[in-house]
Design an enzyme around this catalytic site. Structure first.
Site, PDB file in Angstrom:
ATOM      1  N   GLY A  69       0.817  -1.220   0.000  1.00 36.36           N
ATOM      2  CA  GLY A  69       0.000   0.000   0.000  1.00 36.36           C
ATOM      3  C   GLY A  69       0.848   1.266   0.000  1.00 36.36           C
ATOM      4  O   GLY A  69       0.545   2.235  -0.702  1.00 36.36           O
ATOM      5  N   THR A  70       1.923   1.264   0.778  1.00 29.84           N
ATOM      6  CA  THR A  70       2.747   2.477   0.877  1.00 29.84           C
ATOM      7  C   THR A  70       3.332   2.840  -0.489  1.00 29.84           C
ATOM      8  O   THR A  70       3.230   3.992  -0.940  1.00 29.84           O
ATOM      9  CB  THR A  70       3.889   2.241   1.903  1.00 29.84           C
ATOM     10  N   ASN A 148      -8.422   3.215   8.220  1.00 26.92           N
ATOM     11  CA  ASN A 148      -7.780   2.082   8.883  1.00 26.92           C
ATOM     12  C   ASN A 148      -8.021   2.059  10.390  1.00 26.92           C
ATOM     13  O   ASN A 148      -7.977   1.005  11.015  1.00 26.92           O
ATOM     14  CB  ASN A 148      -6.273   2.079   8.604  1.00 26.92           C
ATOM     15  N   GLN A 176      -7.548  -0.945   3.121  1.00 25.73           N
ATOM     16  CA  GLN A 176      -8.318  -1.621   4.171  1.00 25.73           C
ATOM     17  C   GLN A 176      -9.617  -2.207   3.635  1.00 25.73           C
ATOM     18  O   GLN A 176     -10.173  -3.122   4.239  1.00 25.73           O
ATOM     19  CB  GLN A 176      -8.612  -0.656   5.326  1.00 25.73           C
ATOM     20  N   HIS A 198      -1.604  -7.784   2.545  1.00 28.94           N
ATOM     21  CA  HIS A 198      -1.434  -8.395   3.873  1.00 28.94           C
ATOM     22  C   HIS A 198      -2.507  -8.031   4.901  1.00 28.94           C
ATOM     23  O   HIS A 198      -2.487  -8.544   6.016  1.00 28.94           O
ATOM     24  CB  HIS A 198      -0.041  -8.085   4.428  1.00 28.94           C
ATOM     25  N   CYS A 322       1.175   1.602  12.666  1.00 29.86           N
ATOM     26  CA  CYS A 322       2.350   2.445  12.408  1.00 29.86           C
ATOM     27  C   CYS A 322       2.442   3.594  13.400  1.00 29.86           C
ATOM     28  O   CYS A 322       3.464   4.234  13.510  1.00 29.86           O
ATOM     29  CB  CYS A 322       2.326   2.972  10.982  1.00 29.86           C
TER      30      CYS A 322
HETATM   31  C1  LIG Z   1      -5.228   2.819   4.747  1.00 29.34           C
HETATM   32  C2  LIG Z   1      -3.845   2.291   4.594  1.00 29.34           C
HETATM   33  N1  LIG Z   1      -3.110   2.692   3.548  1.00 29.34           N
HETATM   34  C3  LIG Z   1      -1.863   2.232   3.356  1.00 29.34           C
HETATM   35  C4  LIG Z   1      -1.269   1.352   4.232  1.00 29.34           C
HETATM   36  C5  LIG Z   1       0.128   0.861   3.983  1.00 29.34           C
HETATM   37  O1  LIG Z   1       0.073  -0.441   3.458  1.00 29.34           O
HETATM   38  P1  LIG Z   1       1.368  -1.394   3.470  1.00 29.34           P
HETATM   39  O2  LIG Z   1       1.536  -1.875   4.863  1.00 29.34           O
HETATM   40  O3  LIG Z   1       1.013  -2.495   2.510  1.00 29.34           O
HETATM   41  O4  LIG Z   1       2.502  -0.568   2.968  1.00 29.34           O
HETATM   42  C6  LIG Z   1      -1.998   0.923   5.353  1.00 29.34           C
HETATM   43  C7  LIG Z   1      -1.386   0.004   6.348  1.00 29.34           C
HETATM   44  O5  LIG Z   1      -1.557   0.159   7.530  1.00 29.34           O
HETATM   45  C8  LIG Z   1      -3.325   1.388   5.523  1.00 29.34           C
HETATM   46  O6  LIG Z   1      -4.064   1.000   6.564  1.00 29.34           O
END
Ligand SMILES: Cc1ncc(COP(=O)(O)O)c(C=O)c1O
Length: 381
Positions: A69-70, A148, A176, A198, A322
């Site tokens: 996601g990041t 999230n 999410q 994940h 996080c």
């Molecule tokens: C809404 C949202 N966007 C992005 C991310 C980041 O995803 P990733 O852990 O796959 O980088 C998260 C993870 O907590 C998330 O909840």
């Protein structure tokens, strides 16, 4: 340990680890190689791409595999901004994930204008605010599908329609939402969609950005030209194999599973409110993910409650994974109008594919016992 923290990450579903292991051992080739091992690896990559595309309802050419996601959020935001020469305005919301808000800060420093739209007391963005803020200078709108921390669903179909009319690209972070509710581009209404494997039983470090070929998107990673030149680097084949298997499984079970989990969520919230009547469920009047319950527990420190429950054998969190462990109050309840003090009393329970009614029942009694103890000042008695 009873694991109720699926929004942080979700244990792998049956078959995912096996598919990953096979892609590391039996199918170890590089998908760009023309020989047999390479062709077999390419087959895994193509099958996974097809499974993800089918689940989302897009042509497979729109799936760009990323590290999660990041990275998908970075590619959408930084990639589009670079293609727009860092000019113009981006509309977003105050409750986005840091992997959206932090790259936007960087874009601001490079001269772009970023407007963070507020949310109401239930944690919802108002589509009318988006409509009012759209101008000819707007280059992109980025609003998440589901928060999230609270699980609150955002009016993304309405925002998508507004963006289409204004001919402005719409990016939706559906990290999410993916795996918890049926996901179709029609429901999301965005041409840029962030997915991560994940949070719903797939591997960590693997995700995708859904993006049309016509969208100007400067790649973040340059090199061998993989992923149609949009994301270079030898593909994470084990991760992608696990992601593909997950997408295939979800296609057949997501509707029934989300109903089952929603029934557990409803029961859990009813019982928790009976045992701790002054608890406040964030976004209680809004549509939410069927698995997410964020609560403020007056007079209790959220982190301490999480540790107390950990000792009792239950894994929940005090907010986003996080940001937990840092003593800063979360930006999400703050944006909903809660004070920093109230925000520090937050805990989040997120159910998932392997949660059972028995697990929820034991959690309810442990939760009540832990809150009672903390309120009496003897956390570890
Ligand atoms: C809404 C949202 N966007 C992005 C991310 C980041 O995803 P990733 O852990 O796959 O980088 C998260 C993870 O907590 C998330 O909840």
């Amino acid at each position: 340990m009873i694991y109720l923290d699926h929004n942080a990450t979700s244990p792998p579903r049956p078959g995912v680890a096996e598919a990953m292991l096979a892609a590391m051992t039996a199918t170890y080739g590089n998908p760009s190689s023309v020989h047999g091992p390479g062709r077999r690896a390419r087959q895994i990559l193509d099958d996974a791409r097809r499974a993800v595309a089918r689940l989302v309802g897009v042509h497979e050419s729109r799936v760009i595999f990323t590290s999660g996601g990041t990275e998908s959020n970075h590619l959408a935001l930084l990639g589009l901004a670079e293609a727009a020469d860092h000019r113009g305005t981006i509309l977003t919301s105050a409750i986005e994930h840091p992997s959206v808000l932090n790259p936007l800060e960087r874009l601001q420093a490079r001269g772009m204008r970023v407007i963070k739209l507020p949310v109401d007391a239930m944690g919802r963005v108002d589509a009318q605010d988006v409509e009012r803020a759209l101008t000819p200078d707007t280059r992109l709108v980025s609003i998440m599908a589901a928060n999230n921390e609270t699980g609150v669903l955002q009016p993304i179909a309405a925002i998508g329609a507004l963006c289409r009319t204004a001919k402005v690209p719409f990016h939706c972070d559906a990290t999410q939402w993916f795996g918890k509710l049926p996901l179709g581009v029609d429901a999301i209404g965005a041409e840029l969609i962030t997915l991560s494997a994940h949070k719903s039983g797939g591997p960590k470090g693997c995700g995708a950005l859904i993006a049309g070929a016509a969208l100007p998107l400067a790649p973040l990673l340059l090199g061998g030209g993989q992923e149609r030149g949009r994301r270079s680097g030898t593909e994470n084949l084990p991760g992608i194999a696990g992601f593909g298997l997950l997408a295939g499984q979800l296609a057949g079970q997501i509707e029934d599973e989300s109903q089952r989990i929603m029934a557990l969520q409803k029961k859990m919230e009813r019982e928790l409110l009976k045992s701790v009547p002054d608890a406040i469920i964030l976004g209680s009047d809004a549509e939410r993910l069927p698995n997410t319950t964020a609560m403020l527990i007056p007079g209790v420190d959220g982190e301490t409650l999480v540790m107390t429950l950990d000792l009792a054998g239950f894994a929940i969190s005090s907010g986003a994974a996080c940001s937990s462990g840092k003593n800063n109050p979360s930006h999400v309840p703050l944006a909903m109008g809660w004070t920093p003090e109230a925000t520090r009393s937050m805990v989040r329970v997120s159910l998932g594919w392997e949660t059972t009614g028995t697990m929820v029942d034991s959690f309810i009694s442990a939760f009540q016992r832990s809150v009672d103890r903390l309120r009496k000042g003897s956390a570890f008695a």
